[in-house]
Design a protein around this motif. Sequence first.
Motif, PDB file in Angstrom:
ATOM      1  N   UNK A  40       1.752 114.647 -29.546  1.00  0.00           N
ATOM      2  CA  UNK A  40       1.370 114.298 -28.384  1.00  0.00           C
ATOM      3  C   UNK A  40       1.120 113.408 -27.348  1.00  0.00           C
ATOM      4  N   UNK A  41       2.106 112.870 -26.267  1.00  0.00           N
ATOM      5  CA  UNK A  41       2.085 111.306 -25.603  1.00  0.00           C
ATOM      6  C   UNK A  41       1.632 112.165 -24.325  1.00  0.00           C
ATOM      7  N   UNK A  42       0.148 111.408 -23.748  1.00  0.00           N
ATOM      8  CA  UNK A  42       0.437 111.555 -22.102  1.00  0.00           C
ATOM      9  C   UNK A  42       1.088 109.650 -21.855  1.00  0.00           C
ATOM     10  N   UNK A  43       0.783 109.815 -20.231  1.00  0.00           N
ATOM     11  CA  UNK A  43       1.359 108.146 -19.864  1.00  0.00           C
ATOM     12  C   UNK A  43       0.974 107.645 -20.603  1.00  0.00           C
ATOM     13  N   UNK A  44       0.170 107.649 -21.271  1.00  0.00           N
ATOM     14  CA  UNK A  44      -0.499 106.387 -21.500  1.00  0.00           C
ATOM     15  C   UNK A  44      -0.607 105.550 -22.415  1.00  0.00           C
ATOM     16  N   UNK A 103      -1.624 111.504 -27.791  1.00  0.00           N
ATOM     17  CA  UNK A 103      -3.223 111.999 -26.610  1.00  0.00           C
ATOM     18  C   UNK A 103      -3.349 113.392 -28.090  1.00  0.00           C
ATOM     19  N   UNK A 104      -5.049 113.318 -28.073  1.00  0.00           N
ATOM     20  CA  UNK A 104      -5.135 113.690 -29.109  1.00  0.00           C
ATOM     21  C   UNK A 104      -5.738 115.169 -28.503  1.00  0.00           C
ATOM     22  N   UNK A 105      -4.902 116.349 -28.997  1.00  0.00           N
ATOM     23  CA  UNK A 105      -5.772 117.502 -28.462  1.00  0.00           C
ATOM     24  C   UNK A 105      -6.045 117.978 -28.321  1.00  0.00           C
ATOM     25  N   UNK A 159      -8.787 112.606 -26.259  1.00  0.00           N
ATOM     26  CA  UNK A 159      -8.550 111.791 -25.756  1.00  0.00           C
ATOM     27  C   UNK A 159      -7.756 110.950 -26.763  1.00  0.00           C
ATOM     28  N   UNK A 160      -7.266 109.957 -26.380  1.00  0.00           N
ATOM     29  CA  UNK A 160      -6.096 108.934 -26.309  1.00  0.00           C
ATOM     30  C   UNK A 160      -6.308 108.538 -27.971  1.00  0.00           C
ATOM     31  N   UNK A 161      -5.775 108.609 -29.282  1.00  0.00           N
ATOM     32  CA  UNK A 161      -5.579 108.137 -30.027  1.00  0.00           C
ATOM     33  C   UNK A 161      -4.877 107.685 -30.863  1.00  0.00           C
ATOM     34  N   UNK A 162      -4.852 105.973 -31.557  1.00  0.00           N
ATOM     35  CA  UNK A 162      -4.629 105.686 -31.666  1.00  0.00           C
ATOM     36  C   UNK A 162      -4.170 105.562 -33.491  1.00  0.00           C
ATOM     37  N   UNK A 163      -2.902 106.465 -33.812  1.00  0.00           N
ATOM     38  CA  UNK A 163      -2.924 106.331 -35.168  1.00  0.00           C
ATOM     39  C   UNK A 163      -3.358 105.872 -35.943  1.00  0.00           C
TER      40      UNK A 163
END
Lengths: 163, 163
Positions: free
Chosen positions: B47-51, B65-67, B71-75
């Motif tokens: 999943x992604x959020x806008x950022x 986006x890590x549910x 938090x934001x999650x750079x794979x």
Amino acid sequence: MTAPKASPPAETDIEEGKAFSPRFDASGLVPVVVTSAASGEVLMLAYMNGEALARTIETGEAQFWSRSRNRLWRKGEESGNTMRVTELRTDCDQDALWLKVELGGAEACCHTGRKSCFYRALPIGEGKAAGIALTFVENERLFDPEKVYGHASAAKGNLKTQG
Amino acid sequence: MTAPKASPPAETDIEEGKAFSPRFDASGLVPVVVTSAASGEVLMLAYMNGEALARTIETGEAQFWSRSRNRLWRKGEESGNTMRVTELRTDCDQDALWLKVELGGAEACCHTGRKSCFYRALPIGEGKAAGIALTFVENERLFDPEKVYGHASAAKGNLKTQG
């Protein structure tokens, strides 16, 4: 005293076990990635509730939950563009499914008449996301939505000449 | 009197237009199908959020986006198993994305060490869905999660011998 409730499966069992225990979201749905068994391309992302999943497993014909119509939806019931399942997989934490299918009818998945719902691409690494323009990477329509669904359609793209 | 609010794009524009206008769900997220640019197989659903979406488009490195961690999650930020995006597509109604990627590091996507998160299949058309047993269709681990993430892991499967 009440009897202890059965515990949900432990994380280890969910990820490394052989017991299928799909995790539905708060709306009772699980997302399903649908790919073409023939070409491997992603055709659509849809959702199943428990009944759609059970019927798909039992019949081998893809059924989903239509969020727009709020009802069970046998793919192709209107258009004839059915989906025969060749493989169904679950992911590590069992909250997503992957369906490989053979397309029936016009061999189109998208209601716009195109094979795949993913017919437009975005440029990558060329600047800010805002105001970004899409490119049509697939624009052939395998059927005419207006004829198939019997109501006016805004679908564009190049209609394949009927053989 | 208040100024009229800008209308959302019409259905026609969303489906047949060139303006990218992703539809996020009530949680502000959009599901993203991730496939291997090399093999075409489905690696995961994230999943992604806008950022996350904006950063992915700008950098060409997949971010989500890590549910679970919220938090934001750079794979690959922990494992080194990054994802370079070769193509990003949106679907007809712009509420799902498809990312084709080249895997970095150990070329594994799943946190269990396997290449794809979809490593187990269900039998189709062989009876009722209840009590159905999964089959491991991919069981090679390309990295050892215990070594990479630094905490005990329940991951099984056959660890690839280091060359």
